[in-house]
Enzyme design. Structure first.
Site, PDB file in Angstrom:
ATOM      1  N   TYR A  96      41.761  30.965  49.237  1.00  0.00           N
ATOM      2  CA  TYR A  96      40.791  32.021  49.552  1.00  0.00           C
ATOM      3  C   TYR A  96      40.358  32.848  48.352  1.00  0.00           C
ATOM      4  O   TYR A  96      39.558  33.755  48.486  1.00  0.00           O
ATOM      5  CB  TYR A  96      41.328  32.938  50.661  1.00  0.00           C
ATOM      6  CG  TYR A  96      42.703  33.554  50.410  1.00  0.00           C
ATOM      7  CD1 TYR A  96      42.871  34.583  49.493  1.00  0.00           C
ATOM      8  CD2 TYR A  96      43.819  33.101  51.091  1.00  0.00           C
ATOM      9  CE1 TYR A  96      44.123  35.141  49.265  1.00  0.00           C
ATOM     10  CE2 TYR A  96      45.076  33.650  50.877  1.00  0.00           C
ATOM     11  CZ  TYR A  96      45.219  34.673  49.962  1.00  0.00           C
ATOM     12  OH  TYR A  96      46.451  35.213  49.731  1.00  0.00           O
ATOM     13  N   LYS A  97      40.885  32.548  47.165  1.00  0.00           N
ATOM     14  CA  LYS A  97      40.464  33.284  45.965  1.00  0.00           C
ATOM     15  C   LYS A  97      39.280  32.533  45.352  1.00  0.00           C
ATOM     16  O   LYS A  97      38.198  32.533  45.915  1.00  0.00           O
ATOM     17  CB  LYS A  97      41.652  33.481  45.040  1.00  0.00           C
ATOM     18  CG  LYS A  97      42.645  34.485  45.653  1.00  0.00           C
ATOM     19  CD  LYS A  97      43.946  34.636  44.910  1.00  0.00           C
ATOM     20  CE  LYS A  97      44.822  35.658  45.640  1.00  0.00           C
ATOM     21  NZ  LYS A  97      46.220  35.633  45.223  1.00  0.00           N
TER      22      LYS A  97
ATOM     23  N   ARG B 204      40.925  44.882  37.102  1.00  0.00           N
ATOM     24  CA  ARG B 204      40.661  43.448  36.954  1.00  0.00           C
ATOM     25  C   ARG B 204      39.187  43.184  37.222  1.00  0.00           C
ATOM     26  O   ARG B 204      38.642  43.636  38.233  1.00  0.00           O
ATOM     27  CB  ARG B 204      41.509  42.616  37.930  1.00  0.00           C
ATOM     28  CG  ARG B 204      42.990  42.726  37.700  1.00  0.00           C
ATOM     29  CD  ARG B 204      43.755  41.686  38.508  1.00  0.00           C
ATOM     30  NE  ARG B 204      43.414  41.677  39.920  1.00  0.00           N
ATOM     31  CZ  ARG B 204      44.028  40.915  40.824  1.00  0.00           C
ATOM     32  NH1 ARG B 204      44.979  40.075  40.449  1.00  0.00           N
ATOM     33  NH2 ARG B 204      43.696  40.959  42.089  1.00  0.00           N
TER      34      ARG B 204
ATOM     35  N   ASP C 242      52.882  28.368  40.780  1.00  0.00           N
ATOM     36  CA  ASP C 242      52.008  29.075  41.713  1.00  0.00           C
ATOM     37  C   ASP C 242      50.607  29.084  41.097  1.00  0.00           C
ATOM     38  O   ASP C 242      50.388  29.696  40.047  1.00  0.00           O
ATOM     39  CB  ASP C 242      52.526  30.510  41.907  1.00  0.00           C
ATOM     40  CG  ASP C 242      51.647  31.322  42.848  1.00  0.00           C
ATOM     41  OD1 ASP C 242      50.431  31.048  42.931  1.00  0.00           O
ATOM     42  OD2 ASP C 242      52.170  32.256  43.480  1.00  0.00           O
TER      43      ASP C 242
ATOM     44  N   PHE D 116      54.263  37.585  41.139  1.00  0.00           N
ATOM     45  CA  PHE D 116      53.724  38.239  42.329  1.00  0.00           C
ATOM     46  C   PHE D 116      54.889  38.539  43.290  1.00  0.00           C
ATOM     47  O   PHE D 116      55.724  37.674  43.538  1.00  0.00           O
ATOM     48  CB  PHE D 116      52.721  37.282  42.989  1.00  0.00           C
ATOM     49  CG  PHE D 116      51.828  37.926  44.008  1.00  0.00           C
ATOM     50  CD1 PHE D 116      50.669  38.576  43.619  1.00  0.00           C
ATOM     51  CD2 PHE D 116      52.146  37.870  45.363  1.00  0.00           C
ATOM     52  CE1 PHE D 116      49.834  39.157  44.564  1.00  0.00           C
ATOM     53  CE2 PHE D 116      51.324  38.443  46.307  1.00  0.00           C
ATOM     54  CZ  PHE D 116      50.161  39.094  45.905  1.00  0.00           C
TER      55      PHE D 116
HETATM   56  C1  LIG Z   1      47.254  35.898  46.133  1.00  0.00           C
HETATM   57  C2  LIG Z   1      48.618  35.505  45.730  1.00  0.00           C
HETATM   58  C3  LIG Z   1      49.620  35.261  46.667  1.00  0.00           C
HETATM   59  C4  LIG Z   1      49.337  35.472  48.134  1.00  0.00           C
HETATM   60  O1  LIG Z   1      50.213  34.822  48.975  1.00  0.00           O
HETATM   61  P1  LIG Z   1      49.802  34.580  50.511  1.00  0.00           P
HETATM   62  O2  LIG Z   1      50.981  33.921  51.076  1.00  0.00           O
HETATM   63  O3  LIG Z   1      48.555  33.743  50.502  1.00  0.00           O
HETATM   64  O4  LIG Z   1      49.537  35.916  51.104  1.00  0.00           O
HETATM   65  C5  LIG Z   1      50.856  34.819  46.219  1.00  0.00           C
HETATM   66  N1  LIG Z   1      51.097  34.646  44.899  1.00  0.00           N
HETATM   67  C6  LIG Z   1      50.153  34.913  43.964  1.00  0.00           C
HETATM   68  C7  LIG Z   1      50.442  34.715  42.525  1.00  0.00           C
HETATM   69  C8  LIG Z   1      48.899  35.359  44.352  1.00  0.00           C
HETATM   70  O5  LIG Z   1      47.974  35.630  43.435  1.00  0.00           O
END
Ligand SMILES: *Cc1c(COP(=O)(O)O)cnc(C)c1O
Length: 425
Positions: free
Chosen positions: A235-236, A385, A210, A129
């Site tokens: 939040y997911k 997705r 992560d 990400f």
């Molecule tokens: C959703 C997500 C993030 C989001 O990071 P935030 O700091 O919460 O905005 C980071 N890494 C991955 C792999 C994600 O899926």
């Protein structure tokens, strides 16, 4: 069992589903089939209730809310960490609810990335990400190192998935720390965290994961595997609301370490208000907090986690696998010749919580789906997705979503849309 694509089969699967009752706990957006819980989980009545209770405590107690009311704020992050711990396979004290994914990664790199001699590199992957990569690059720069040279991004063979053996092959004596995803955000591949951790430990390299796309969807054994650290958002799949406070894990082996980024909430709580200028960090993962917790963004997690305790993460995983399998079967058997393929690995042990449907018209198909009430999410350039979420998606909805998708393809409805993604996609 012979294949049966009837709606009755979907309805029977719902009747036999031990988790079906949890659906009533959630606010499902009117007229929609919500398959985007891997981006933003839906609000539950219990999350709403705990949020409103915390709002009332502020109204009722003012400053005394830190120590009064049903959920005193002062140790709320620790309490929620305890409740979050079973979802990641952590022992008491190893999890704290704090910060956000990206901030927590900064904190953990600040703590665990210690370049020394020729061990200067951070090992990651080319499918990570972007926010994680930006954090790693900036940490390298803070150490005066060039990210081009010191950040290793292991290549994917097919552009969608990673091979554990390729990752392990790059765990050399030049690597100072490893950061990898548990489930890849785009393809939904689940990496073998146990195997990767064993390999890293055998080489004396700290490893962290992560967990954004696995927490709340998949059981973990972080403590047992010997993972050094992990971080995630709530939040997911954990449904704590937009921007809800995240979480982090630090293995007991590292308790007592000085946090890379310290603040007064890193302190041992019993002496925090002594206001000394010499920090005595908490003796557990609590040490990796920085400042005052975002109480209003923590509050929904109180109610949401209760649901996970009742439902059980193993049952959630079992249903999730069954639903993604059902979705793939429907696409494969009911829509042959429509040029769809799967970007996710199809084996159960390598699949996360969502299906990665690949099609060259993905942008326009996603728009068509959304217009007809199915909420997917699009990831450039060709990925749709689809995440059936065990706690609130029914088999009948999965069936109905595929029926709508098939109709869109047969009528070429997507051709009415512009081939351009939205700002948030
Ligand atoms: C959703 C997500 C993030 C989001 O990071 P935030 O700091 O919460 O905005 C980071 N890494 C991955 C792999 C994600 O899926």
């Amino acid at each position: 069992m012979t294949w049966d694509a009837s709606r009755e089969t979907a309805e029977r699967l719902d009747r036999d589903d031990g988790l079906a009752r949890f659906r009533d706990e959630f606010y499902i957006p009117e007229g929609s089939i919500y398959l985007d819980g891997n981006s933003l989980g839906l609000m539950s009545r219990r999350a709403e209730k705990s949020l409103m209770e915390v709002v009332s405590a502020w109204k009722e107690y003012g400053i005394d809310g830190w120590t009064s009311g049903e959920f005193p704020w002062f140790d709320l992050s620790e309490k929620l960490g305890e409740q979050n711990a079973p979802l990641v396979g952590a022992e008491p004290g190893e999890v704290i609810v704090t910060g956000s994914t990206t901030l927590n990664l900064h904190q953990l790199l600040g703590t665990f990335y210690r370049p020394e001699g020729k061990r200067t590199r951070i090992l990651a992957d080319e499918l990570a990400f972007p926010s994680d990569i930006y954090a790693m690059q900036s940490q390298l720069r803070l150490h005066g190192l060039n990210p081009e040279e010191h950040l290793i991004r292991v290549a994917s063979r097919d552009g969608r998935t990673l091979e554990e053996e390729d990752l392990i092959a790059q765990m050399t004596d030049e690597v100072a720390v490893i950061v990898l995803p548990s489930v890849l955000y785009k393809s939904g591949q689940l990496l073998d965290m146990k195997r990767l951790t064993e390999a890293a430990r055998a080489r004396g390299i700290p490893i962290g994961f992560d967990l954004c796309h696995s927490v709340g969807a998949i059981p973990h054994r972080l403590h047992k595997w010997g993972v050094d650290f992990a971080f995630w958002c709530n939040y997911k799949y954990l449904n704590s609301g937009p921007g809800g406070v995240g979480g982090l894990f630090v293995h007991r082996n590292h308790f007592g370490r000085m946090p890379g980024l310290a603040g007064w909430f890193s302190s041992d709580k019993s002496i925090q208000f002594d206001m000394e200028h010499r920090l005595t960090p908490a003796g557990d993962a609590g040490a990796f907090q920085i400042g005052t917790p975002h109480i209003l963004s923590l509050a929904p997690l109180i109610g949401s986690l209760e649901i996970f305790v009742e439902a059980g993460i193993d049952r959630i995983r079992e249903k999730s696998l069954k639903q993604t399998r059902y979705l793939m079967d429907l696409v494969e058997k009911e829509m042959p010749g429509m040029n769809f393929s799967f970007g996710n690995p199809v084996e159960d042990h390598r699949r996360g919580g969502h299906v990665c449907l690949v099609h060259e018209e993905a942008v326009r198909i996603s728009k068509s789906l959304k217009e007809k009430g199915v909420v997917p999410d699009f990831r450039a350039p060709d990925v749709i997705r689809l995440a059936p979420v065990a706690l609130y998606t029914s088999y009948t909805e999965v069936w109905e979503a595929v029926r709508i998708l098939k109709e869109i393809m047969e009528t070429k409805d997507y051709e009415r849309h512009e081939k351009k993604r939205g700002v948030v996609a």
